[in-house]
Design a protein around this motif. Structure first.
Motif, short mmCIF file in Angstrom:
data_model
loop_
_atom_site.label_atom_id
_atom_site.label_comp_id
_atom_site.label_asym_id
_atom_site.label_seq_id
_atom_site.Cartn_x
_atom_site.Cartn_y
_atom_site.Cartn_z
N UNK A 1 0.83 -1.20 0.00
CA UNK A 1 0.00 0.00 0.00
C UNK A 1 0.87 1.25 0.00
N UNK A 2 1.93 1.23 0.77
CA UNK A 2 2.84 2.38 0.83
C UNK A 2 3.51 2.62 -0.51
N UNK A 3 3.92 1.54 -1.18
CA UNK A 3 4.56 1.66 -2.48
C UNK A 3 3.59 2.25 -3.50
N UNK A 4 2.38 1.70 -3.56
CA UNK A 4 1.40 2.13 -4.55
C UNK A 4 0.94 3.57 -4.32
N UNK A 5 0.99 4.02 -3.08
CA UNK A 5 0.56 5.38 -2.76
C UNK A 5 1.46 6.43 -3.40
N UNK A 6 2.66 6.02 -3.82
CA UNK A 6 3.61 6.96 -4.42
C UNK A 6 3.41 7.12 -5.92
N UNK A 7 2.38 6.48 -6.48
CA UNK A 7 2.24 6.43 -7.93
C UNK A 7 2.03 7.80 -8.56
N UNK A 8 1.50 8.74 -7.81
CA UNK A 8 1.23 10.07 -8.36
C UNK A 8 2.42 11.00 -8.37
N UNK A 9 3.53 10.59 -7.77
CA UNK A 9 4.71 11.46 -7.72
C UNK A 9 5.22 11.75 -9.13
N UNK A 10 5.44 13.03 -9.41
CA UNK A 10 5.95 13.44 -10.70
C UNK A 10 4.87 13.63 -11.76
N UNK A 11 3.61 13.38 -11.41
CA UNK A 11 2.52 13.58 -12.37
C UNK A 11 1.94 14.98 -12.21
N UNK A 12 1.09 15.37 -13.15
CA UNK A 12 0.48 16.70 -13.12
C UNK A 12 -1.01 16.57 -13.44
N UNK A 13 -1.78 15.98 -12.51
CA UNK A 13 -3.21 15.76 -12.78
C UNK A 13 -3.98 17.08 -12.80
N UNK B 1 -5.47 7.77 -7.22
CA UNK B 1 -4.54 6.98 -8.04
C UNK B 1 -3.81 5.95 -7.21
N UNK B 2 -3.41 6.33 -6.00
CA UNK B 2 -2.73 5.37 -5.12
C UNK B 2 -3.63 4.22 -4.71
N UNK B 3 -4.87 4.54 -4.39
CA UNK B 3 -5.83 3.50 -4.01
C UNK B 3 -6.08 2.54 -5.18
N UNK B 4 -6.30 3.11 -6.37
CA UNK B 4 -6.59 2.28 -7.54
C UNK B 4 -5.38 1.44 -7.94
N UNK B 5 -4.18 1.98 -7.77
CA UNK B 5 -2.98 1.22 -8.11
C UNK B 5 -2.85 -0.02 -7.24
N UNK B 6 -3.09 0.13 -5.96
CA UNK B 6 -3.03 -1.03 -5.07
C UNK B 6 -4.07 -2.08 -5.48
N UNK B 7 -5.28 -1.63 -5.78
CA UNK B 7 -6.32 -2.59 -6.19
C UNK B 7 -5.93 -3.30 -7.49
N UNK B 8 -5.43 -2.52 -8.45
CA UNK B 8 -5.08 -3.11 -9.74
C UNK B 8 -3.93 -4.09 -9.62
N UNK B 9 -2.90 -3.74 -8.84
CA UNK B 9 -1.75 -4.61 -8.68
C UNK B 9 -2.15 -5.91 -7.95
N UNK B 10 -2.95 -5.80 -6.91
CA UNK B 10 -3.40 -6.99 -6.18
C UNK B 10 -4.19 -7.92 -7.10
N UNK B 11 -5.09 -7.35 -7.90
CA UNK B 11 -5.88 -8.17 -8.82
C UNK B 11 -5.00 -8.81 -9.88
N UNK B 12 -4.09 -8.02 -10.45
CA UNK B 12 -3.21 -8.53 -11.50
C UNK B 12 -2.28 -9.63 -10.97
N UNK B 13 -1.88 -9.51 -9.70
CA UNK B 13 -0.98 -10.49 -9.09
C UNK B 13 -1.72 -11.73 -8.61
#
Length: 285
Positions: free
Chosen positions: A244-256, A271-283
């Motif tokens: 969760x901590x890793x995925x929460x960093x997904x927005x760094x460097x973006x310009x939403x 974006x961080x929440x969705x990234x964790x969900x997507x990675x868990x599902x994909x894995x």
């Protein structure tokens, strides 16, 4: 509102279409499925003198096996992509994303090439093809083809590498057979453009993430990849408490963007929440 008057031509071959574009230049506008262009014409945000319809060019349609990749014709509709077993087997992420596009009526008319050239950062196909390391085949007025990798294809807001006298003819998507995938899309109203979207493609070995690819929808002026998060995910278990901590960093460097659907910092959080969900599902967790 009614569009301004324009002429219409439907070439039967790619060569004819390119010749028309070379002749008419900025006065011509290409129409694929028309799901983005027609509303623009009705609102008179664009007033071309000529519409060039690509719908009668069979060489631009369909999906074929191209060895280590799939070749998807630019005029292939969303509906046909969803019905194609090759795409489901080798590029499942694309199927998941296309299934989130609007409604069945639009999916029967809209084309993957039209959406990609339109390059709306809130569109659902840009981030997945970027995540899948796709290449774009572009034909010029002289008939010569050039291939552009996805990171170089998306140039800016509603802008791609396709020039006025060129046409996108196909998308080459490397096979990701056996990879897990997921596309998470956050909207307030069904069939809405993505407020935020996350595409994830994961290759797991023995419960550990061996490779990870993550793409972002509507987190900047173009679709984006999240390389730092991708690297940080490698070697972790899908049940890792730090995921969760890793995925929460997904927005760094973006310009939403900040708009009525949410401020930039809100999109960062989503974006961080969705990234964790997507990675868990994909894995497969």
């Amino acid at each position: 509102m009614i569009p301004t008057q324009f002429d219409y031509v439907a070439p039967a071959t790619l060569a004819e279409a390119l010749a028309v574009l070379a002749e008419h230049g900025d006065d011509a506008k290409v129409i694929a499925g028309g799901q983005s262009l027609l509303p623009i014409l009705r609102m008179r945000l664009n007033a071309p003198e000529l519409l060039v319809d690509l719908g009668k060019i069979p060489d631009l349609q369909g999906v074929t096996d191209d060895g280590d990749a799939l070749r998807i014709g630019a005029m292939t509709t969303y509906h046909d992509l969803l019905a194609e077993p090759l795409v489901a087997e080798h590029a499942g992420l694309l199927v998941q994303a296309v299934g989130e596009v609007a409604d069945p009526q639009i999916r029967h008319r809209g084309t993957i090439g039209g959406a990609l050239v339109h390059a709306d950062p809130a569109g659902d196909v840009g981030a997945p093809v970027l995540t899948l390391d796709a290449e774009f085949v572009i034909a010029g007025a002289d008939g010569a083809e050039r291939t552009v990798p996805a990171p170089e294809f998306f140039v800016g807001l509603f802008e791609t590498a396709v020039q006025d006298d060129e046409l996108l003819t196909a998308i080459r998507v490397p096979k990701h057979t056996g990879w897990g995938s997921a596309y998470e899309k956050f909207v307030r109203v069904s069939h809405q453009w993505a407020i935020v979207g996350v595409a994830a493609c994961v290759r797991a070995e023995g419960g550990t993430i061996a490779e990870a690819k993550v793409g972002l929808t509507n987190m900047g002026q173009t679709p984006l990849r999240a390389p730092a998060v991708e690297q940080a995910l490698v070697g972790r278990s899908a049940s890792d408490a730090t995921l969760q901590e890793v995925c929460a960093q997904v927005g760094e460097g973006t310009d939403p963007p900040s708009d009525l659907n949410g401020a930039a910092d809100y999109r960062m959080h989503v974006a961080g929440v969705l990234t964790r969900r997507a990675v868990l599902t994909a894995a497969g967790a």
